[in-house]
Design a protein around this motif. Structure first.
Motif, PDB file in Angstrom:
ATOM      1  N   PHE A 145      -8.295 -36.075 -11.813  1.00 28.92           N
ATOM      2  CA  PHE A 145      -8.753 -35.162 -10.763  1.00 28.92           C
ATOM      3  C   PHE A 145      -9.506 -35.951  -9.688  1.00 28.92           C
ATOM      4  O   PHE A 145     -10.243 -36.881  -9.994  1.00 28.92           O
ATOM      5  N   CYS A 167     -16.605 -33.955 -13.213  1.00 26.25           N
ATOM      6  CA  CYS A 167     -15.275 -33.358 -13.228  1.00 26.25           C
ATOM      7  C   CYS A 167     -15.399 -31.910 -13.678  1.00 26.25           C
ATOM      8  O   CYS A 167     -16.203 -31.586 -14.541  1.00 26.25           O
ATOM      9  N   CYS A 220      -8.837 -37.498 -16.327  1.00 24.76           N
ATOM     10  CA  CYS A 220      -7.709 -36.606 -16.046  1.00 24.76           C
ATOM     11  C   CYS A 220      -7.083 -36.905 -14.696  1.00 24.76           C
ATOM     12  O   CYS A 220      -6.059 -36.337 -14.351  1.00 24.76           O
ATOM     13  N   CYS A 233     -11.950 -38.577 -11.368  1.00 29.21           N
ATOM     14  CA  CYS A 233     -12.217 -38.487 -12.806  1.00 29.21           C
ATOM     15  C   CYS A 233     -11.318 -39.486 -13.524  1.00 29.21           C
ATOM     16  O   CYS A 233     -10.099 -39.452 -13.365  1.00 29.21           O
ATOM     17  N   ILE A 259     -13.106 -30.219 -15.232  1.00 27.22           N
ATOM     18  CA  ILE A 259     -12.407 -29.931 -16.488  1.00 27.22           C
ATOM     19  C   ILE A 259     -12.624 -30.992 -17.564  1.00 27.22           C
ATOM     20  O   ILE A 259     -12.066 -30.897 -18.642  1.00 27.22           O
ATOM     21  N   CYS A 260     -13.412 -32.031 -17.269  1.00 29.38           N
ATOM     22  CA  CYS A 260     -13.727 -33.040 -18.291  1.00 29.38           C
ATOM     23  C   CYS A 260     -15.238 -33.200 -18.365  1.00 29.38           C
ATOM     24  O   CYS A 260     -15.946 -32.893 -17.421  1.00 29.38           O
TER      25      CYS A 260
HETATM   26 ZN    ZN Z   1     -11.350 -34.862 -15.412  1.00 27.47          ZN
END
Ligand code: ZN
Ligand code: ADP
Length: 720
Positions: free
Chosen positions: A460, A437, A458, A455, A439-440
């Protein structure tokens, strides 16, 4: 003058003037102006001496709502929970007032009825409306709009033409009352003592906690129904908490077989109108039995007389956002404040509850054997080191053979793997690139049914690209490891004639489809179930006799202090689905560590051995319930900000004997949704006032500003 609490994330109350002619007392639900808005609030205290400097700036309470006031018992609970969890009181209050958009008496709904000739100009939409109301009965206008998909103006047009008339819909009737004597079952010998204990508990009516401790299939539900029957006879309300609404489908039917009607439901999936109606029925005392998810604990019952917490060990009782509270623990608090009995039911109690029962603080009510003389499942380990599955496969030959035999015999089998999707990781064979991911701090999980890489933290998602985004190699991407979707592929090859079904929370579109699928299984129209923990809990599948756990080690060794307990509970519950009605159930544990104490206790069906060793370990290490824990999670948009704040927070902690402060450490899930996370863990003695210490510390410490966020979790369940 009154002080009111507003259901938003604020701890303090606001003072308002009471207009002439309005009488207000604590608990009354009112409307007040706040900034430019008009908000709902609850009178928390009378205030005879407001700050004189405030006086001419005070605003008036605008209205008093026609709903029963919140009782002192509920207001005390809200104060107590807020104080214990360090949550703003308004945030806890919000759970009590969550009754849909409009508050107060139900709005009048309008309906239409066919009374005249069809108009000359008959459009297809008008024709559909006329067909739908051709029975001459009153139809809700908004229902028609929804059901036949026409706009409200089409209906208005027909009213103007004189074809339809408008009438007020009658107010919904109060829910029908459950009948405690509707279908009283015969109890068998091993249940009798439990039944007596449940009745006595409800009869005495005072505060007492009982652990209803019965093996899977022993009839815990039937037995605690007797406490409800007795509470009904005494004219008081009962609340049954369930960890997940997926469990309630079969439960509602079972309840109505026993009591003649369904109980009232309370959970997040209710439509706003049902929510509003149910809230009103609960507050007015018209609903005598409520089954709900954890937030149902905060409803304004008119006269609550009993709380049942079913599957009390379940992690889903812990709310991990907003107010971090544990609904089982807070149920005991509510029982204590309201002076009513609480029943905690489980086949695999939490270690906390087991210790309370062993120490005599909770009454133990045991159901030692299965209903109808059914045996407990026979459990065996399959040592994956010695009997591995073929390369790229996950079901060992022995387990596959057992499943085949079971299906041939007309039994159902369940393959259990607590992993959603097709594969937990996708990588490029050419360059080693792994899909993560953006952002994670997490790999993207391959979901073939939805054709996305997703993901799990989140949400995504992206399409699986045809080439590697890193090295542009073609057809180089490989799925690593199994998820339930991949298992279904393997099962289709192994058992081509079996009817299989994957049950996983991400494949569920609505609560109705889930209930339909569970019914399909219960009625035996599926041979092989492939499921995540969604299938582990509470369900009754009469033909299911074989459970294969694909990866029994999955939950162990992830650094969670409750890993052993969780694994014990989950595997017991899932294998406990087998052999509940006919034949002997069998469970197979595919494991790399058959000598692990949890596996050994499972195989030997040795409940005492598991609890004794786990309780010893907790006592030695000072973990709950022999010590107390709190987590502080610090997050920010960048790593140095989060880490710096965490360090300063630690430095400002008051040093006190018996308080151990661990960290800051990067959280195991170091980044979620682009936020960098650090954790502090506080460990203290059992009788230490942790909430008070935290409050004192945080009041004097630097406040999280800007992008920084600090979450406090007292009695944490998750350590991620
Ligand atoms: Zn994520
Ligand atoms: P548990 O919750 O302990 O796993 P259940 O309450 O689901 O067990 O009971 C298992 C099954 O046995 C259910 O189908 C239930 O209806 C049935 N059962 C239990 N006790 C009785 C009883 N006394 N009379 C009739 N059926 C019973």
């Amino acid at each position: 003058m009154v002080d009111v609490l507003v259901p938003v994330a604020l701890d303090h109350t606001y003072s308002y003037r009471v207009p002439r002619g309005m009488a207000l007392k604590p608990g009354d639900v009112v409307g007040v102006p706040l900034g430019s808005r008009e908000v709902l609030a609850v009178v928390w205290a009378e205030n005879a001496n407001p700050d004189p400097r405030l006086h001419n700036r005070l605003k008036d309470v605008s209205e008093k709502l026609e709903v029963p006031p919140l009782k002192p018992e509920l207001r005390s609970l809200i104060d107590w929970v807020a104080n214990y969890t360090l949550s703003p009181r308004g945030m806890v209050l919000r759970m009590s007032l969550r009754m849909g958009e409009q508050l107060g008496p139900e709005r009048v709904r309008l309906g239409v009825r066919l009374v005249g000739e069809p108009p000359k100009r008959l459009t297809p939409a008008r024709r559909r409306v006329i067909e739908a109301v051709s029975d001459g009965l009153l139809h809700g206008k908004s229902d028609l709009v929804r059901e036949i998909g026409v706009s409200g103006s089409v209906i208005d047009g027909l009213v103007d033409e004189g074809t339809l008339t408008v009438e007020a819909m009658p107010r919904a009737l109060p829910p029908p009352a459950p009948d405690p004597s509707f279908a009283q079952p015969e109890f068998f010998d091993a249940q009798l003592a439990g039944v007596e204990a449940m009745r006595a508990l409800a009869e005495s009516g005072g505060f007492q906690v009982a652990l209803l401790d019965g093996v899977t299939g022993s009839g815990k539900t039937e037995v605690y129904f007797e406490a409800i029957a007795e509470t009904l006879r005494r004219g008081r309300q009962s609340l049954i908490l369930m960890p997940e609404i997926s469990l309630t489908g079969q439960f509602l039917d079972r309840f109505s077989r026993r009591f003649g009607v369904r109980p009232l439901e309370w959970h997040s999936e209710l439509t706003p109108r049902t929510r509003q109606r149910n809230w009103a029925a609960i507050a007015a005392g018209e609903a005598s039995v409520v089954v709900g998810a954890r937030s149902a604990l905060f409803l304004p019952y008119a006269d609550l007389g009993l709380i049942i917490v079913d599957e009390e060990h379940d992690q889903a009782y812990k709310q991990d956002e907003g107010a971090h509270y544990h609904a089982r623990d807070m149920a005991v608090v509510r029982g204590h404040i309201a002076k009513i009995p609480v029943v905690l039911a489980s086949a695999t109690p939490s270690v906390e509850t087991e210790v309370n029962a062993r120490k005599g603080r909770y009454q133990r009510v045991a159901l030692p054997s299965r209903f109808g003389g059914q045996h407990m499942p026979h459990i065996e380990a399959i040592d994956l080191r010695r009997e591995p599955p073929p390369r790229g496969r996950y079901v060992s030959p022995r387990l596959a053979g057992e499943i085949r035999t079971a299906i041939e015999r007309g039994e159902q089998a369940l393959l259990f793997l607590n992993r959603r999707g097709y594969a937990p990781l996708t990588l490029c064979r050419a360059c080693g690139h792994r899909f993560a991911c953006t952002i994670c701090d997490a790999w993207l999980v391959d979901h073939r049914f939805r054709q996305r890489l997703v993901c799990h933290h989140c949400g995504f998602s992206m399409a699986r690209p045809p080439t590697c985004p890193h090295c542009a190699a073609e057809e180089s991407l490989v799925a690593v490891g199994p998820g339930v979707e991949r298992l279904q592929e393997e099962a289709a090859a192994l058992f081509p004639d079996a009817r299989s079904m994957v049950l996983s929370s991400d494949l569920i579109t609505s609560i109705e489809t889930m209930r339909a699928e569970l019914t399909e299984i219960a009625e035996g129209r599926v041979d092989l179930i492939i499921g995540t923990q969604l299938v582990a809990k509470g369900h009754n599948f009469p033909r299911l006799n074989l459970v294969g756990v694909v990866d029994a080690d999955l939950g162990l060794g992830n650094g969670d202090p409750r890993a052993a307990e969780r694994t014990w509970q989950l595997l017991n519950q899932v294998i406990g689905r087998a052999g509940r009605e006919q034949g002997r159930g069998r469970g197979y544990l595919q494991t790399h560590q058959p000598e692990h104490p949890v596996m050994k206790a499972l195989i030997a069906c040795d409940r005492e051995a598991f609890y004794t060793s786990e309780i010893d370990a907790r006592e030695r290490t000072g973990y709950p319930p022999f010590g107390r824990l709190a987590s502080l999670i610090i997050s920010a948009g960048d790593r140095p900000t989060a880490e710096g704040f965490a360090r300063r927070l630690v430095a400002s902690a008051p040093r006190e004997e018996g308080v151990l402060l661990l960290g800051p450490a990067e959280a195991p899930l170091a980044v979620i949704k682009g936020r960098y996370r650090f954790r502090l863990l506080l460990k203290t003695a059992r009788n230490f006032d942790l909430s008070n210490y935290l409050r004192h510390w945080l009041a004097h410490a630097e406040k999280p500003r800007g992008n920084l966020k600090l979450e406090v979790d007292v009695d944490p369940q998750s350590f991620l």
